[in-house]
Design a protein around this motif. Structure first.
Motif, short mmCIF file in Angstrom:
data_model
loop_
_atom_site.label_atom_id
_atom_site.label_comp_id
_atom_site.label_asym_id
_atom_site.label_seq_id
_atom_site.Cartn_x
_atom_site.Cartn_y
_atom_site.Cartn_z
N ILE A 296 37.78 30.77 58.01
CA ILE A 296 37.41 30.68 56.60
C ILE A 296 37.08 32.21 56.33
CG2 ILE A 296 35.60 29.84 55.00
CD1 ILE A 296 35.54 27.11 56.13
N TYR A 297 36.23 32.61 57.14
CA TYR A 297 35.93 34.01 57.14
C TYR A 297 37.15 34.96 56.95
CZ TYR A 297 30.87 33.52 57.35
OH TYR A 297 29.37 33.16 57.33
N LYS A 298 38.10 34.78 57.54
CA LYS A 298 39.44 35.46 57.71
C LYS A 298 39.88 35.49 56.41
CE LYS A 298 40.36 35.05 62.78
NZ LYS A 298 41.33 34.57 63.94
N LYS A 299 40.07 34.38 55.76
CA LYS A 299 40.77 34.17 54.31
C LYS A 299 39.88 34.93 53.65
CE LYS A 299 42.45 29.44 55.07
NZ LYS A 299 43.93 29.57 54.63
N VAL A 300 38.36 34.86 53.78
CA VAL A 300 37.64 35.75 52.56
C VAL A 300 37.95 37.20 52.72
CG1 VAL A 300 35.44 36.27 51.99
CG2 VAL A 300 36.08 33.78 52.50
N HIS A 301 37.82 37.64 54.31
CA HIS A 301 38.21 39.18 54.37
C HIS A 301 39.46 39.66 53.75
CE1 HIS A 301 34.73 38.68 57.61
NE2 HIS A 301 34.40 38.65 56.35
N ALA A 302 40.54 38.91 53.98
CA ALA A 302 41.87 39.31 53.45
C ALA A 302 41.89 39.44 52.15
CB ALA A 302 42.77 38.03 53.94
N ALA A 303 41.16 38.50 51.38
CA ALA A 303 41.19 38.54 49.79
C ALA A 303 40.61 39.51 49.43
CB ALA A 303 40.66 37.13 49.38
N GLN A 304 39.14 39.84 50.15
CA GLN A 304 38.48 40.98 49.57
C GLN A 304 39.31 42.37 49.74
OE1 GLN A 304 35.05 40.37 52.09
NE2 GLN A 304 33.92 39.33 50.46
N ARG A 305 40.22 42.46 50.92
CA ARG A 305 40.96 43.64 51.31
C ARG A 305 41.94 43.92 50.18
NH1 ARG A 305 40.42 42.36 56.64
NH2 ARG A 305 42.32 41.13 56.64
N GLN A 306 42.51 42.67 49.70
CA GLN A 306 43.47 42.80 48.52
C GLN A 306 42.93 43.23 47.26
OE1 GLN A 306 45.74 39.15 48.73
NE2 GLN A 306 46.39 39.76 50.88
N ASN A 307 41.74 42.71 46.95
CA ASN A 307 41.27 42.97 45.87
C ASN A 307 40.27 44.39 45.52
OD1 ASN A 307 42.16 40.62 44.47
ND2 ASN A 307 40.31 39.40 45.26
N VAL A 308 40.34 45.16 46.61
CA VAL A 308 39.73 46.69 46.51
C VAL A 308 40.68 47.46 45.84
CG1 VAL A 308 38.97 48.35 47.83
CG2 VAL A 308 38.82 46.21 48.74
N PRO A 309 40.06 47.85 44.45
CA PRO A 309 40.77 48.99 43.73
C PRO A 309 41.06 50.49 44.65
CG PRO A 309 38.27 48.84 43.14
CD PRO A 309 38.50 47.84 44.33
N VAL A 310 42.34 50.81 44.04
CA VAL A 310 42.85 51.76 44.76
C VAL A 310 42.38 53.22 43.69
CG1 VAL A 310 44.89 53.17 45.88
CG2 VAL A 310 44.38 50.80 46.39
#
Length: 284
Positions: A222-236
């Motif tokens: 579950i934490y892996k899913k959360v961290h992956a989503a957080q990485r994708q949503n980080v603004p560049v």
């Protein structure tokens, strides 16, 4: 109390008691000089005092049993197995609660005695090592504590130090009362509750809805899913542009009014005389 009959008269007898006092008693066939046992009657005051003392003892005993059996502190061990320890106000473990199937398997095979918190934690960790839940590739232990008792916190700190000396990675979390209530209500571990809460914050939905949807998925996944989503949503963000200095009041802007500026004179064009063209007769 015992006494000696010293006189018999008119169907009664006088008895000299052990304490040197006399008693006038009915003569039940006694003889002078006979040693008899005297039955003394308790006064109503003493009788009621004894009854009150007995009732108080029963009440205190019942209250003491209630205190002993009432949890006052909680310690969660998350290794997978996940186990909860319930402690009373005397800092004694009164219940070892399995929170998943692995914990049920662990506790059914291990004899965990209920004593102080530190001893109980060490017994559970030793059982996890024996059954290979803790091994060379898995050395992580999470301890979550919900307590107001400084002695319980000290016991957890001591246990943590001992486990770290065994090359185990131990992380300790302090739980709020509301978190503990949610975990007990849903019969889940503290780590599981934190994982589903993090998932809900990222993906939305309700805690109970996500709890059901994530059933069968480990807390680590579950934490892996959360961290992956957080990485994708980080603004560049692009590199910042070079700032253009603003004009200050000391540098007056150039005036655009050209009325007072003399126009630059343009040189007059001069006509150059063309050479006379020859006639056809002359050219021949």
């Amino acid at each position: 109390m015992r006494g000696i009959v010293i006189e018999i008269r008119n169907g009664r007898c006088v008895v000299l008691k052990d304490g040197g006092t006399f008693a006038d008693l009915p003569n039940r066939g006694y003889q002078v000089g006979q040693e008899i046992t005297i039955q003394t009657k308790k006064s109503p005051v003493l009788r009621y005092a004894a009854l009150a003392a007995c009732l108080l003892l029963v009440c205190l005993s019942g209250f003491g049993v209630h205190l002993y059996r009432t949890p006052a502190s909680y310690i969660y061990l998350d290794i997978n197995p996940s186990v909860r320890l319930d402690l009373n106000c005397f800092e004694r473990v009164i219940a070892v609660v399995p929170l998943n199937e692995d914990a049920e398997t662990l506790l059914s095979a291990a004899d965990i005695s209920r004593g102080d918190a530190q001893s109980c934690i060490n017994q559970i960790v030793a059982a996890c090592q024996e059954q290979r839940y803790l091994n060379e590739t898995n050395t992580d232990i999470e301890l979550s504590v919900c307590t107001d008792d400084a002695s319980v916190e000290t016991a957890v700190e001591t246990a943590t130090t001992e486990l770290q000396e065994q090359a185990l990675e131990v992380t300790v979390f302090q739980m709020e009362e509301s978190e503990n209530t949610d975990a007990i209500k849903r019969h889940i571990s503290a780590k599981r509750l934190r994982a589903v809460r993090a998932y809900t914050e990222v993906f939305g939905g309700t805690l109970d809805g996500n709890m059901a949807a994530l059933q069968g998925i480990s807390s680590d996944d579950i934490y892996k899913k959360v961290h992956a989503a957080q990485r994708q949503n980080v603004p560049v963000t692009d590199a910042p542009e070079e700032a253009v200095p603003e004009q200050t009041s000391e540098q007056p802007a150039q005036s655009t009014d050209t009325t007072d500026v003399p126009a630059q004179e343009q040189p007059e064009e001069t006509e150059h005389p063309q050479p006379p063209q020859k006639s056809e007769a002359e050219s021949e």
